[in-house]
Scaffold this motif. Structure first.
Motif, PDB file in Angstrom:
ATOM      1  N   GLN A 382       0.699  -1.037   0.039  1.00 11.53           N
ATOM      2  CA  GLN A 382       0.104  -0.006  -0.041  1.00 11.53           C
ATOM      3  C   GLN A 382       0.831   1.311  -0.058  1.00 11.53           C
ATOM      4  O   GLN A 382       0.426   2.083  -0.722  1.00 11.53           O
ATOM      5  CB  GLN A 382      -0.767  -0.114   1.213  1.00 11.53           C
ATOM      6  N   LEU A 383       2.096   1.437   0.483  1.00  9.95           N
ATOM      7  CA  LEU A 383       2.992   2.333   0.793  1.00  9.95           C
ATOM      8  C   LEU A 383       3.584   2.584  -0.656  1.00  9.95           C
ATOM      9  O   LEU A 383       3.812   3.800  -0.937  1.00  9.95           O
ATOM     10  CB  LEU A 383       3.791   2.381   1.654  1.00  9.95           C
ATOM     11  N   GLU A 384       3.891   1.514  -1.267  1.00 10.01           N
ATOM     12  CA  GLU A 384       4.203   1.539  -2.881  1.00 10.01           C
ATOM     13  C   GLU A 384       3.195   2.376  -3.545  1.00 10.01           C
ATOM     14  O   GLU A 384       3.708   3.178  -4.494  1.00 10.01           O
ATOM     15  CB  GLU A 384       4.553   0.352  -3.454  1.00 10.01           C
ATOM     16  N   ASP A 385       1.943   2.112  -3.148  1.00 11.85           N
ATOM     17  CA  ASP A 385       1.056   2.749  -4.238  1.00 11.85           C
ATOM     18  C   ASP A 385       0.942   4.312  -3.814  1.00 11.85           C
ATOM     19  O   ASP A 385       0.650   5.169  -4.671  1.00 11.85           O
ATOM     20  CB  ASP A 385      -0.372   2.058  -3.707  1.00 11.85           C
ATOM     21  N   GLN A 386       1.235   4.401  -2.392  1.00  5.92           N
ATOM     22  CA  GLN A 386       1.256   5.908  -1.903  1.00  5.92           C
ATOM     23  C   GLN A 386       2.279   6.786  -2.629  1.00  5.92           C
ATOM     24  O   GLN A 386       1.990   7.827  -3.187  1.00  5.92           O
ATOM     25  CB  GLN A 386       1.512   5.981  -0.442  1.00  5.92           C
ATOM     26  N   PHE A 387       3.412   6.202  -2.803  1.00  9.16           N
ATOM     27  CA  PHE A 387       4.564   6.960  -3.496  1.00  9.16           C
ATOM     28  C   PHE A 387       4.369   6.990  -4.959  1.00  9.16           C
ATOM     29  O   PHE A 387       4.926   7.919  -5.630  1.00  9.16           O
ATOM     30  CB  PHE A 387       5.996   6.264  -3.010  1.00  9.16           C
ATOM     31  N   THR A 388       3.551   5.996  -5.405  1.00 12.02           N
ATOM     32  CA  THR A 388       3.528   5.979  -7.104  1.00 12.02           C
ATOM     33  C   THR A 388       2.465   7.268  -7.106  1.00 12.02           C
ATOM     34  O   THR A 388       2.713   8.087  -8.062  1.00 12.02           O
ATOM     35  CB  THR A 388       2.892   4.954  -7.363  1.00 12.02           C
ATOM     36  N   ALA A 389       1.457   7.230  -6.392  1.00 12.33           N
ATOM     37  CA  ALA A 389       0.493   8.404  -6.241  1.00 12.33           C
ATOM     38  C   ALA A 389       1.035   9.782  -6.197  1.00 12.33           C
ATOM     39  O   ALA A 389       0.845  10.766  -7.086  1.00 12.33           O
ATOM     40  CB  ALA A 389      -0.760   8.155  -5.430  1.00 12.33           C
ATOM     41  N   LEU A 390       1.963   9.985  -5.132  1.00  9.89           N
ATOM     42  CA  LEU A 390       2.608  11.040  -4.996  1.00  9.89           C
ATOM     43  C   LEU A 390       3.597  11.634  -6.224  1.00  9.89           C
ATOM     44  O   LEU A 390       3.602  12.624  -6.685  1.00  9.89           O
ATOM     45  CB  LEU A 390       3.625  10.906  -3.710  1.00  9.89           C
ATOM     46  N   THR A 391       4.125  10.794  -6.709  1.00  8.38           N
ATOM     47  CA  THR A 391       4.973  11.071  -8.284  1.00  8.38           C
ATOM     48  C   THR A 391       3.964  11.613  -8.882  1.00  8.38           C
ATOM     49  O   THR A 391       4.464  12.774  -9.794  1.00  8.38           O
ATOM     50  CB  THR A 391       5.828   9.749  -8.505  1.00  8.38           C
TER      51      THR A 391
END
Length: 412
Positions: A382-391
């Motif tokens: 889920q945190l990988e998804d967070q950082f993808t969304a942030l990028t």
């Protein structure tokens, strides 16, 4: 191409390990995924941030006595002038950046004593400056809760509305902002940023036939919330007495106890417990980071903790944990990690009942460790998804979104 200029903002380097852990997680993401970015900070402890993380840092407040009580006319006038000066200082700092990130922290809540002209005002200046100067301000993985005080609620609500990006560390936070009049339709919920930090190797649980191992007890200078000022000392005495009696009961059972903190202001609580129990079985950890806290909790059989990020560290380390819960965010975290049954109110610590819950937790230790392993794997994804969304939101470029997940996973 001109390197993207990224600012990080908050009460960072001020002695709170949870805040600094959130910063560390975001810096890890930026260095792995955006190594070309030029990063600096506007924060509470610039000397600490610059020395520890190797980035330039500027003091958050012009007036150095911002967090001291102003009783004399001169101090009151200086504090008032500081508010005006900070408006210009904040805008000038924001203007120098393409993106400003507020990394985690409970910046949209008042679960601990808080004045509207303190950090809520600073956050509002940041978000308003970002909107006026067209600098994207991102509130990333932040905590929020319902706020009763009207001036504080207004500042928090407008800060959230003016931010270009928002995500929350639990659904409770998003619901609270929606209830305060913020449109959260495009806001997402992800685990706390501290779960993105490296996990220390876990020690094998002792279990039979070995003698029981150490217990980490995380303590806090707990005086209730923002609405409890009138009875803050009573709440603190009750909390300290209950935790002290619990530690004394563990020592009577022959258990080594390791006292943990999460903020410099917790030191007097540790000293009071050490003085009251007076046993070589009770020692105090000197943790300087969330990594240190995770190492401590990974070496324990069981953890009982109050501060939110003490809980995060113990759960991420995979150690069975009981929460001395002082806010709904702690309850939400324990539910997310599958340990929702193991909570005890920090405002009403009953040492006997707490000991019963502790023993029940230890009986399920092996099972709970398996549950935490599974939940931590889900949290990492889920945190990988967070950082993808942030990028995608802050660094729009055709190649970033496609490559992000693979790059960041390898870096971690």
């Amino acid at each position: 191409m001109t390197p993207v200029r990224v600012g990080v903002f908050g009460l960072l380097g001020s002695g709170n390990l949870g805040n600094d852990g959130s910063l560390e997680a975001v810096l890890g993401y930026l260095r792995a995924e955006h190594p070309e970015a030029v990063v600096d900070a506007l924060c509470g402890g610039p000397e600490v941030v610059a020395a520890r993380y190797g980035i330039p840092a500027t003091r958050l407040h012009w007036y150095r006595g911002e967090y001291r009580t102003a009783s004399r006319a001169g101090a009151i006038a200086a504090k008032g002038l500081g508010k005006l000066v900070d408006a210009f200082r904040t805008a000038a700092w924001v203007r120098r950046h393409d993106v400003v990130i507020v990394p985690g922290m409970g910046v949209l809540e008042a679960t601990l004593p808080l004045r509207p002209w303190g950090f809520p005002y600073s956050l509002f200046l940041l978000c308003a400056s970002g909107r006026l100067l067209r600098t994207r301000v991102a509130l990333v993985g932040v905590g929020a809760d319902a706020i009763g005080d009207r001036p504080t609620r207004a500042l928090v609500r407008w800060s959230a509305r003016l931010a270009a990006y928002r995500s929350y560390r639990d659904a409770l936070s998003r619901d609270a902002m929606r209830a305060m009049g913020v449109d959260t339709a495009r806001d997402e919920v992800y685990p706390d940023l501290a779960f993105a930090l490296p996990t220390p190797p876990a020690s094998a649980p002792s279990g039979p036939p070995d003698p029981p191992g150490p217990v980490c007890v995380g303590v806090m200078a707990f005086h209730g919330g923002n609405d409890d000022r009138a009875r803050a000392e009573e709440i603190h005495r009750r909390y300290l007495d209950g935790v002290t009696r619990f530690v004394r009961a563990l020592v009577a059972d022959g258990r080594p106890v390791r006292l943990l903190t999460g903020d410099e202001c917790d030191a007097p609580v540790v000293a009071a417990i050490l003085d009251a129990v007076d046993s070589p079985l009770v020692t105090a950890a000197e943790a300087a980071s969330l990594a240190d806290l995770m190492t401590e909790t990974a070496a324990a059989d069981t953890v009982v903790a109050t501060r939110y990020h003490n809980l995060v560290c113990a759960l991420k380390a995979g150690t069975p944990t009981l929460a001395l819960s002082y806010a709904a965010k702690s309850d939400a975290l324990m539910d997310r990690m599958g340990l929702g049954a193991y909570r005890h109110p920090a405002r009403e610590v009953d040492a006997d009942r707490l000991l019963e819950q502790f023993r029940a937790l230890e009986k399920r230790s092996a099972e709970l460790r398996r549950i935490l392993t599974e939940r931590n794997q889900t949290t990492a994804r889920q945190l990988e998804d967070q950082f993808t969304a942030l990028t995608a939101a802050l660094f729009p470029a055709p190649d970033h979104t496609h490559a992000h997940t693979h790059t960041y996973r390898e870096a971690r």
